[in-house]
Design a protein around this motif. Structure first.
Motif, PDB file in Angstrom:
ATOM      1  N   GLY A 279      48.884  98.612 -69.767  1.00 52.57           N
ATOM      2  CA  GLY A 279      50.238  98.104 -69.911  1.00 52.57           C
ATOM      3  C   GLY A 279      50.678  98.118 -71.362  1.00 52.57           C
ATOM      4  O   GLY A 279      49.950  98.597 -72.244  1.00 52.57           O
ATOM      5  N   ALA A 280      51.844  97.562 -71.623  1.00 52.40           N
ATOM      6  CA  ALA A 280      52.381  97.513 -72.982  1.00 52.40           C
ATOM      7  C   ALA A 280      51.717  96.394 -73.772  1.00 52.40           C
ATOM      8  O   ALA A 280      51.324  95.368 -73.221  1.00 52.40           O
ATOM      9  CB  ALA A 280      53.889  97.301 -72.944  1.00 52.40           C
ATOM     10  N   VAL A 281      51.619  96.587 -75.089  1.00 55.58           N
ATOM     11  CA  VAL A 281      50.916  95.624 -75.922  1.00 55.58           C
ATOM     12  C   VAL A 281      51.633  94.284 -75.991  1.00 55.58           C
ATOM     13  O   VAL A 281      51.010  93.248 -76.251  1.00 55.58           O
ATOM     14  CB  VAL A 281      50.717  96.207 -77.339  1.00 55.58           C
ATOM     15  N   ASP A 282      52.952  94.254 -75.732  1.00 60.65           N
ATOM     16  CA  ASP A 282      53.686  92.999 -75.777  1.00 60.65           C
ATOM     17  C   ASP A 282      54.017  92.464 -74.388  1.00 60.65           C
ATOM     18  O   ASP A 282      54.856  91.563 -74.240  1.00 60.65           O
ATOM     19  CB  ASP A 282      54.969  93.148 -76.597  1.00 60.65           C
ATOM     20  N   ALA A 283      53.354  92.982 -73.353  1.00 62.30           N
ATOM     21  CA  ALA A 283      53.537  92.464 -72.001  1.00 62.30           C
ATOM     22  C   ALA A 283      52.642  91.244 -71.787  1.00 62.30           C
ATOM     23  O   ALA A 283      51.732  90.971 -72.573  1.00 62.30           O
ATOM     24  CB  ALA A 283      53.228  93.546 -70.974  1.00 62.30           C
ATOM     25  N   GLN A 284      52.899  90.520 -70.696  1.00 59.24           N
ATOM     26  CA  GLN A 284      52.134  89.311 -70.392  1.00 59.24           C
ATOM     27  C   GLN A 284      51.789  89.284 -68.906  1.00 59.24           C
ATOM     28  O   GLN A 284      52.476  89.885 -68.077  1.00 59.24           O
ATOM     29  CB  GLN A 284      52.942  88.059 -70.732  1.00 59.24           C
ATOM     30  N   LEU A 285      50.732  88.537 -68.589  1.00 61.92           N
ATOM     31  CA  LEU A 285      50.292  88.374 -67.201  1.00 61.92           C
ATOM     32  C   LEU A 285      50.716  87.016 -66.666  1.00 61.92           C
ATOM     33  O   LEU A 285      50.735  86.019 -67.402  1.00 61.92           O
ATOM     34  CB  LEU A 285      48.775  88.482 -67.101  1.00 61.92           C
ATOM     35  N   THR A 286      51.052  86.966 -65.361  1.00 58.11           N
ATOM     36  CA  THR A 286      51.201  85.673 -64.715  1.00 58.11           C
ATOM     37  C   THR A 286      49.856  84.965 -64.740  1.00 58.11           C
ATOM     38  O   THR A 286      48.804  85.575 -64.911  1.00 58.11           O
ATOM     39  CB  THR A 286      51.668  85.844 -63.266  1.00 58.11           C
ATOM     40  N   PHE A 287      49.868  83.654 -64.575  1.00 52.59           N
ATOM     41  CA  PHE A 287      48.634  82.893 -64.726  1.00 52.59           C
ATOM     42  C   PHE A 287      47.570  83.273 -63.706  1.00 52.59           C
ATOM     43  O   PHE A 287      46.378  83.079 -63.953  1.00 52.59           O
ATOM     44  CB  PHE A 287      48.931  81.399 -64.629  1.00 52.59           C
ATOM     45  N   ASP A 288      47.970  83.818 -62.558  1.00 52.40           N
ATOM     46  CA  ASP A 288      46.978  84.270 -61.585  1.00 52.40           C
ATOM     47  C   ASP A 288      46.579  85.723 -61.796  1.00 52.40           C
ATOM     48  O   ASP A 288      45.745  86.262 -61.064  1.00 52.40           O
ATOM     49  CB  ASP A 288      47.485  84.077 -60.150  1.00 52.40           C
ATOM     50  N   GLY A 289      47.162  86.394 -62.801  1.00 48.36           N
ATOM     51  CA  GLY A 289      46.810  87.779 -63.102  1.00 48.36           C
ATOM     52  C   GLY A 289      47.369  88.794 -62.136  1.00 48.36           C
ATOM     53  O   GLY A 289      47.046  89.978 -62.237  1.00 48.36           O
ATOM     54  N   ARG A 290      48.237  88.399 -61.232  1.00 50.39           N
ATOM     55  CA  ARG A 290      48.700  89.298 -60.176  1.00 50.39           C
ATOM     56  C   ARG A 290      49.936  90.107 -60.543  1.00 50.39           C
ATOM     57  O   ARG A 290      50.235  91.105 -59.875  1.00 50.39           O
ATOM     58  CB  ARG A 290      48.977  88.501 -58.899  1.00 50.39           C
ATOM     59  N   HIS A 291      50.665  89.701 -61.579  1.00 54.00           N
ATOM     60  CA  HIS A 291      51.885  90.409 -61.958  1.00 54.00           C
ATOM     61  C   HIS A 291      52.003  90.494 -63.467  1.00 54.00           C
ATOM     62  O   HIS A 291      51.428  89.680 -64.200  1.00 54.00           O
ATOM     63  CB  HIS A 291      53.123  89.712 -61.383  1.00 54.00           C
ATOM     64  N   VAL A 292      52.772  91.500 -63.909  1.00 57.41           N
ATOM     65  CA  VAL A 292      52.997  91.743 -65.325  1.00 57.41           C
ATOM     66  C   VAL A 292      54.455  91.474 -65.666  1.00 57.41           C
ATOM     67  O   VAL A 292      55.362  91.983 -64.998  1.00 57.41           O
ATOM     68  CB  VAL A 292      52.628  93.195 -65.711  1.00 57.41           C
ATOM     69  N   LEU A 293      54.680  90.688 -66.721  1.00 58.44           N
ATOM     70  CA  LEU A 293      56.011  90.446 -67.256  1.00 58.44           C
ATOM     71  C   LEU A 293      56.196  91.364 -68.449  1.00 58.44           C
ATOM     72  O   LEU A 293      55.486  91.247 -69.450  1.00 58.44           O
ATOM     73  CB  LEU A 293      56.142  88.983 -67.678  1.00 58.44           C
TER      74      LEU A 293
END
Length: 368
Positions: A279-293
């Protein structure tokens, strides 16, 4: 190549890697209880704290109206215990909900505060359910719900000016990881915010020249990810061992619930208990790791499943995660409108608006 042909250092590195992999594989991953996270994030507990946005602002303040004492000094001896802040208690019942404008106006727990312009307003600090960790000349402090700051590690000298520490928090455990400088050496520390003590520590491998490039990239499921100019390392909290995860071209963007989001070449260390997601270096994960913001109102799944679509206007282009696992979002333009969105339903509510002076909306802990 037989074991007789390999050097002792090579054999040791292989044994450490196998041991770390076996340890992580054998340790059951804790369930990502988002309801519990949200309860912790919204409960009015005495140890709950305020946003990292104000913490970062506090680091760079000069003489602000909210500082109870004289302006901060460059001389470390002038305030050996760090900043003396008095900003007043905040309402955290709806989450931290922290956002601001580059000119120093902040909204914290529903309250608007005016501060002077601060350097690194959206970096370095880390928000947790127990407080906001920020750094005063390289020394970790906690800005509390009552609006005061306290040092977390006693006796640390001021760090060199070219050392800019970072902190990362575990989404489930009450732990935060950072690097401090002691006698010219970089030391990784894992701090338990519930117990209020350092629970694990080790010297960090620095680059060839100095330790100014050491960065903590994440903490999750009993390991900490640390980067310098030469490589990214994974450090086992239980075993106190460093193992190389990837070379210098790889960046760990986020780690949650044994999902590692990375940018660049795939990590070279095989960790079968983890999932590696590009993914992108400035992306983030939901706390359960199931989705990318990732700069979008549509959060893409990291594996199977459907995307999470946030119910926000089309001009919303700025995003981050609040400490309760919800998504904070902001529109472009001025005034910017701010929203708080529940995951995974995607339901959003407008929580405020603010005139933007000097740039784009700011969130705590990142510039997304």
């Amino acid at each position: 190549m037989s074991s007789q042909d390999r050097s002792p250092d090579t054999l040791l590195a292989e044994r450490v890697a196998r041991h770390l992999t076996d340890h992580l594989d054998a340790t059951p991953a804790p369930p990502a209880d988002l309801d519990a996270v949200r309860r912790r994030g919204r409960a009015a507990r005495g140890r709950r704290r305020v946003s990292s946005l104000v913490a970062v602002a506090a680091v760079g303040l000069g003489a602000a109206a909210l500082v109870a004492t004289a302006p901060w000094q460059d001389d470390p001896a002038g305030r050996p215990d760090g900043p003396d802040l008095a900003i007043g208690a905040l309402d955290l019942s709806g989450g931290l909900r922290a956002y601001g404008s580059p000119d120093g106006r902040l909204s914290l727990g529903g309250r608007t505060v005016d501060l002077e312009q601060a350097e690194d307003l959206d970096t370095d600090a880390a928000a947790t359910a127990y407080g906001v960790v920020f750094f005063d000349r390289g020394r970790p402090h906690l800005l509390g719900e009552d609006g005061t700051a306290e040092p977390l590690v006693a006796g640390l000298p001021a760090a060199p000016r070219d050392f800019h520490p970072t902190a990362k928090t575990d989404a489930v455990e009450p732990r935060v990881a950072w690097v401090v400088m002691e006698d010219g050496d970089a030391r990784l520390q894992v701090y338990d915010l519930e117990r209020r003590e350092v629970v694990a520590s080790d010297e960090v491998p620095c680059g060839e020249e100095d330790c100014s490039d050491v960065v903590v990239d994440g903490i999750d499921s009993g390991v900490v990810f640390v980067r310098n100019a030469e490589a990214t390392w994974v450090w086992s909290i239980e075993e106190r061992t460093f193992t190389e995860l990837a070379g210098p071209a790889t960046r760990v963007a986020d780690v949650r619930n044994r999902v590692l989001l990375y940018d660049g070449p795939r990590p070279t260390l095989p960790l079968s208990a983890w999932r590696y997601v590009a993914g992108a270096v400035d992306a983030q994960l939901t706390f359960d790791g199931r989705h990318v913001l990732d700069w979008s109102a549509t959060l893409q799944p990291t594996g199977g499943g459907r995307p999470v679509v946030l119910d926000v206007p089309r001009d919303v282009i700025f995003f981050t995660f609040d400490t309760d696992g919800s998504v904070l979002a902001a529109t472009t333009g001025s005034p910017a409108r701010f929203y708080d969105c529940v995951v995974p339903s995607g339901r959003c509510e407008q929580i405020g608006e603010m005139e933007m002076v000097g740039g784009d909306p700011l969130f705590m802990g990142n510039d997304m």
